[in-house]
Design a protein around this motif. Structure first.
Motif, short mmCIF file in Angstrom:
data_model
loop_
_atom_site.label_atom_id
_atom_site.label_comp_id
_atom_site.label_asym_id
_atom_site.label_seq_id
_atom_site.Cartn_x
_atom_site.Cartn_y
_atom_site.Cartn_z
N PRO A 665 -5.93 -22.99 -27.62
CA PRO A 665 -5.52 -24.33 -28.09
C PRO A 665 -4.67 -24.22 -29.36
O PRO A 665 -4.81 -23.27 -30.13
N GLY A 715 -10.91 -26.93 -26.94
CA GLY A 715 -9.62 -27.39 -26.44
C GLY A 715 -9.28 -26.76 -25.11
O GLY A 715 -10.15 -26.20 -24.42
N ASP A 716 -8.01 -26.84 -24.75
CA ASP A 716 -7.54 -26.37 -23.45
C ASP A 716 -7.09 -24.91 -23.55
O ASP A 716 -6.23 -24.57 -24.37
N GLU A 735 -10.90 -26.51 -19.89
CA GLU A 735 -11.22 -27.22 -21.13
C GLU A 735 -12.58 -26.73 -21.63
O GLU A 735 -13.56 -26.67 -20.88
#
Length: 740
Positions: A665, A715-716, A735
């Motif tokens: 992320p 986050g991703d 995620e």
């Protein structure tokens, strides 16, 4: 060995083994430390101190016997010349490296040594001009660490202590030590932030510690202003406390300068003090008895944990001329070398050679010329950009080789077997290109030998060039003009010019790579004693190349960011961005990217699948487990399982290396992509197999400098499957949510 002390140690070790219901080696650190405590506690402080002095003894204790040589027993007779570390790392084959270092360790053991100073994980590759990179295991910390870990384990499975080198941030030879001066300021200081230290330079060491590494060699250079072998932060604070390292630390040559600081800072053995000097420091309060006791416990526990009783090892005094080369070693070295050769270019399927009729052989690297079989030891002077003969190793730590099979030797053997080709050769990098004016007339007319004549008369031309690197003096260029000119001169007259590079690190190719007649290129590295055979096996298709680059080959030397620093402050301002991470971040197109390598067959990837093995919506942000070997225990928890299918889509059997990269992320402020998995799989034509990449918490973590811990940033996370660091075949994402 010190045979007069063997009965005492045998008796002590036997009693300890009976007390624990187990005999030496324990292969269990807790039991080894318990046994060490029982042996050491009755000793006086002087006796405890004595075993941290080289060749020092104590009741029931015999000192270990170390020997240098990441490519074989240093200076040994009757031993093998193995493949260089960076070169065999290009195989990306964990099993091959384990076999390689395990076989090497047997030779050390049979020579009477029980501690192998190797493998080398550092230098990592901040600058491609670093001249000891050929000893290391590649410029990515993940790849380097995985190969380092299995190599350490393989050495120690042979009842040897593996001493990893060189801890920490020993990224250049220039001013690594202060020859003739006791001024520490005359040694290069590697100045780096804590995140860079952990995520780049410490990362492979964690794998070594997690695999039970028994010893570590600290560096001569300074790290953040303090000599590595005197540096309390990196030795005690980071290595022993953070990573849970249970073994002992030894110095590289000329380190430390302040011996008291070294011993207090975590150096356990061979500080340079005599026993009387060490006891004087203890008696005046400069070194505490608890420090002396800790050193003694670490040394004894490591021996009990990893080594057989000392009488099981031969005396080195009696093995000087003993031939310990196993009959199968040469065949293994040949096979390992061929699997480590990277095919960089293969225009119109030039390789493998198919029943060639005539070969032209060019370049001094094609044969054993001048002196040999390996470079003379010289630890301080620059020895040139190239080696005057066939290069099978870099220089330093006296790399042994009983003989060298050069490419010319191997090609001669094949021609003699009746394979149907003849050859002509010019064993020079600087020969006359065009024929001189002819002399004589008619039958007696002659024009002399020239590159143009031999090249134009040959069906295929093999041009051999090399790039040399050695301990004590960094490289000055990544390509030599003479070698570049030779390639172009041959290619101007030969429509099928094949370039073979034997190189101790990066060798640039842009001076000739786009020449229309340069049809194939092999990046062969330092292949050891069977080098010529390994090269010929790939040229003729006995071996299908499967290696991949473990560093980036740029188009220009200026494209790299890490430079060799002048005396004596070296600021690592590039931080995490070295090698491919830098090229990605700076959007620079490399000539050949990290992870690149061709094959004689083709492969496809499919079915990328990402499966959480724990709840990724409620992960603790920080690793907080009890410290075990490698760090917090939960740092090694598996978080994801990623799988994919790899297929051989051609009609030739071969091996593919599937590579997995993760993108973090934005909040992590991490490199664009980082290698976090690789799997080498051998496939018959038309066959598909599944590869699996286990992803640990560690693989998803960054080092939080403020909290001083490993942290997953929520986050991703992007998942990229590919054939190199820039050639991706499938993508996905997941995620991850964390809590504090």
């Amino acid at each position: 060995m010190h045979s007069n002390l063997l009965p005492g140690l045998t008796s002590a070790a036997t009693l300890l083994g009976l007390a624990q219901g187990q005999s030496q080696p324990y292969h269990d650190w807790a039991k080894a430390y318990e046994a060490a405590e029982a042996l050491v506690s009755p000793w006086t402080t002087e006796q405890q101190a004595n075993i941290s002095v080289r060749y020092g003894t104590a009741p029931g204790f015999v000192p270990f016997e170390p020997s240098d040589g990441p490519t074989g027993v240093s200076g040994g007779q009757g031993v093998s010349g193995w493949v260089g570390g960076q070169t065999i790392a290009s195989s990306w084959n964990r099993t091959l490296l384990a076999d390689h270092y395990g076989r090497m360790a047997v030779e050390f053991r049979e020579k009477g040594y029980n501690m192998l100073l190797g493998p080398s994980t550092g230098p990592l590759g901040r600058s491609p001009l670093g001249s000891k990179l050929w000893e290391g295991l590649g410029s990515d910390p993940y790849l380097n660490g995985k190969l380092f870990g299995v190599s350490v384990a393989a050495i120690q499975e042979q009842n040897m202590i593996s001493c990893g080198k060189h801890y920490l941030a020993n990224e250049q030879e220039t001013n690594r030590t202060s020859y003739g001066s006791d001024d520490p300021a005359m040694r290069t200081s590697s100045n780096l932030d804590d995140r860079t230290l952990h995520e780049l330079y410490l990362w492979p060491w964690i794998d070594g510690v997690a695999n039970g590494m028994g010893s570590v060699m600290c560096v001569m250079n300074r790290v953040n202003g303090i000599i590595g072998c005197e540096n309390d932060h990196i030795m005690n604070g980071v290595l022993k406390n953070e990573t849970g390292f249970k073994g002992f630390i030894v110095p590289d040559v000329t380190a430390p300068l302040d011996k008291t600081a070294g011993l207090n800072g975590g150096l356990d053995w061979n500080s340079g003090y005599s026993l009387s000097q060490l006891m004087a420091a203890v008696n005046n309060g400069s070194i505490s008895e608890s420090v002396v006791n800790d050193h003694a416990l670490r040394i004894v526990a490591t021996q009990l944990n990893l080594l057989l009783p000392p009488e099981e090892y031969a005396s080195t005094d009696e093995t000087t001329d003993l031939n310990v080369r196993d009959a199968g070693s040469k065949d293994f070295i040949r096979r390992a070398g061929s699997e480590a050769i990277v095919l960089l270019k293969n225009k119109n399927g030039t390789l493998p050679l198919k029943s060639p009729k005539s070969l032209g052989i060019f370049g001094k690297d094609a044969a054993n010329l001048a002196t040999g079989p390996t470079p003379q030891s010289d630890f301080s002077n620059f020895a040139g950009d190239t080696y005057d003969g066939h290069l099978i190793t870099g220089g330093g730590s006296y790399s042994p080789a009983p003989y060298v099979v050069s490419p010319l030797d191997a090609l001669t053997a094949r021609a003699a077997e009746g394979q149907g080709f003849g050859y002509k050769y010019i064993l020079s990098d600087n020969w006359t290109v065009t024929p001189p004016e002819s002399t004589g007339e008619g039958f007696f007319q002659t024009s002399g030998v020239s590159v143009s004549e031999y090249a134009s008369e040959s069906e295929h031309c093999l041009v051999f060039i090399n790039a040399f690197g050695k301990e004590g003096s960094d490289r000055r260029t990544l390509a030599d003009e003479t070698g570049d000119k030779l390639v172009n001169d041959v290619a101007d007259y030969c429509s099928s010019t094949i370039v073979v590079m034997n190189n101790a690190g990066v060798r640039l190719v842009d001076a000739w790579i786009d020449h229309e007649n340069v049809t194939a290129v092999l990046n062969a590295g330092a292949l050891g004693q069977e080098s010529g055979h390994a090269i010929a096996d790939v040229l003729f298709g006995d071996v299908n190349p499967s290696a991949k680059l473990v560093y980036t080959i740029a188009k220009s030397e200026d494209d790299y960011n890490g430079q060799i620093c002048a005396c004596c402050e070296c600021d690592y301002t590039e931080g995490l961005y070295i090698d491919y991470r830098h090229f990605d971040q700076a959007e620079i197109e490399p000539r050949f990217e990290f992870g690149f390598g061709l094959s004689y067959t083709t492969f496809s990837h499919s079915n990328l699948t990402i499966t959480p093995t724990t709840d990724t919506t409620t992960l603790a942000a920080y690793a907080t487990g009890n410290v075990t070997e490698g760090g917090p225990s939960d740092l090694f928890d598996q978080i994801l399982t990623i799988t994919a299918s790899v297929s051989n889509t051609d009609d030739i059997a071969g091996a593919e290396i599937a590579q997995l990269y993760l993108s973090f992320p934005d909040a992590a402020k991490a490199p664009i992509r980082q290698l976090r998995g690789f799997e080498k799989v051998y496939l018959e034509p038309g066959v598909t197999k599944t590869v699996t990449f286990p992803i640990q918490r560690r693989d998803l973590s960054i080092w939080d400098e403020e909290e001083q811990g490993w942290k997953i940033v929520g986050g991703d996370y992007g998942v990229l499957l590919g054939k190199s660091s820039r050639d991706f075949t499938a993508e996905g994402s997941i995620e991850i949510s964390t809590f504090r």
